[in-house]
Design an enzyme around this catalytic site. Structure first.
Site, PDB file in Angstrom:
ATOM      1  CG  ASN A  13       7.899   6.978   0.287  1.00 61.97           C
ATOM      2  OD1 ASN A  13       7.901   7.499   1.409  1.00 61.97           O
ATOM      3  ND2 ASN A  13       6.809   6.931  -0.463  1.00 61.97           N
ATOM      4  CE  LYS A  15       5.015   3.801  -0.006  1.00 61.16           C
ATOM      5  NZ  LYS A  15       4.087   2.959  -0.780  1.00 61.16           N
ATOM      6  CG  HIS A 106       3.478   8.593  -3.150  1.00 60.12           C
ATOM      7  ND1 HIS A 106       2.477   7.698  -2.819  1.00 60.12           N
ATOM      8  CD2 HIS A 106       4.603   7.852  -3.344  1.00 60.12           C
ATOM      9  CE1 HIS A 106       2.986   6.477  -2.796  1.00 60.12           C
ATOM     10  NE2 HIS A 106       4.259   6.533  -3.110  1.00 60.12           N
ATOM     11  CD  GLU A 108       1.226   5.195  -0.279  1.00 62.18           C
ATOM     12  OE1 GLU A 108       1.531   4.019  -0.555  1.00 62.18           O
ATOM     13  OE2 GLU A 108       1.928   5.929   0.455  1.00 62.18           O
ATOM     14  CD  GLU A 178       5.862   5.547  -6.525  1.00 63.68           C
ATOM     15  OE1 GLU A 178       6.571   4.794  -5.841  1.00 63.68           O
ATOM     16  OE2 GLU A 178       5.071   6.357  -6.038  1.00 63.68           O
ATOM     17  N   GLY A 184       2.995  -1.489  -3.460  1.00 58.81           N
ATOM     18  CA  GLY A 184       2.694  -2.283  -2.272  1.00 58.81           C
ATOM     19  C   GLY A 184       1.932  -3.561  -2.544  1.00 58.81           C
ATOM     20  CB  SER A 222       6.298  -4.125  -6.117  1.00 57.76           C
ATOM     21  OG  SER A 222       5.079  -3.934  -5.427  1.00 57.76           O
TER      22      SER A 222
END
Length: 263
Positions: A13, A15, A106, A108, A178, A184, A222
């Site tokens: 991904n 992003k 996701h 985010e 996730e 991140g 991560s």
């Protein structure tokens, strides 16, 4: 119930990265890695989720790769079809461009852009109606984990879409777990904690569909070459949704190789 016979998936991904020249070089470097040390589709399925304006150019660049590398959309519209919806890209438009896979849910999108349950359900419905395959993301926050609510939150996110998926459509679902606190941050759930959650997800899926034992469940948060082999060794971790490490061809290849060797 173990998903150890499932062919692993490793999906990068990207992003909101990188610039066009870097994207082209990244793909070239990845293709070179795979040419030198091939990974067959029977060992590991590989996908790349670039920014929307790069989807077709990345797809074109991947055509001559030594193994199939799938192009994955990072998101799609809650609106179906075509029409006066400035800035939106529908499931039908993606499918028309031969983009068959899409990320939905996701963290985010949920946390920053307000993709609540209703929005996510519309996106899932649109993707399935367009015969796309979905990588459906679930995960808990640090506060939820510390409050002992992690499993409840994640299983509820699975239940949020269960009624929308017809019996035969579960073949088109991949789940990506996730933990939000690990995305991140450099922090990673321990392999034991990740396996425990994946096993719980598989148990939940198996209560919803007879195909629960066959659905790939990916770990994200991560993932990097240093921890990939340990994660890949877990019975119910069937691959990885890779963020930052996917922006380095060698690191991404090493993660894919770890999963290819593990199953």
């Amino acid at each position: 119930m173990s998903g150890s016979t499932i062919i692993p998936w490793v999906v990068g991904n990207w992003k909101m990265n990188p610039m066009q020249a870097n994207s082209q070089q990244l793909i070239q470097d990845l293709k070179q890695q795979l040419k030198q040390n091939p990974i067959s589709e029977q060992q590991c399925r590989i996908g790349i989720a670039p920014i929307s304006i790069a989807l077709l150019s990345v797809q074109q660049q991947l055509l001559d790769a030594s193994c199939e590398i799938l192009s994955v959309a990072q998101d799609l519209s809650r609106i179906a079809g075509t029409g006066a919806y400035t800035g939106e890209v529908s499931a039908e438009l993606l499918k028309d461009s031969h983009i068959d896979y899409v990320l939905i849910g996701h963290s985010e999108r949920r946390e920053i852009f307000g993709d609540n349950v209703n929005v996510i359900q519309e996106k899932v419905k649109n993707a399935l109606n367009a015969e796309m395959k979905i990588i459906y993301c679930v995960g808990e926050s640090l506060e939820q984990r510390e409050a002992g609510q992690a499993e409840q939150v994640v299983l509820q996110q699975i239940c949020d879409i269960a009624a929308l998926v017809k019996a035969e459509q579960w073949n088109n679902i991949i789940v990506a777990y996730e933990p939000i606190w690990a995305i991140g941050t450099g922090k990673t759930a321990s392999p034991e904690d990740a396996q425990t959650m994946h096993a719980k997800i598989r148990e939940g899926l198996s209560q919803i569909t007879p195909l629960g034992a066959e659905i790939a469940i990916l770990y994200g948060g991560s993932v990097k070459p240093e921890n990939a082999a340990e994660l890949a060794a877990c019975a119910d971790i069937n691959g990885a949704l890779v963020g930052g490490a996917s922006l380095n061809a060698e690191s991404f290849y090493q993660i894919a190789q770890a999963f290819a060797k593990s199953k």
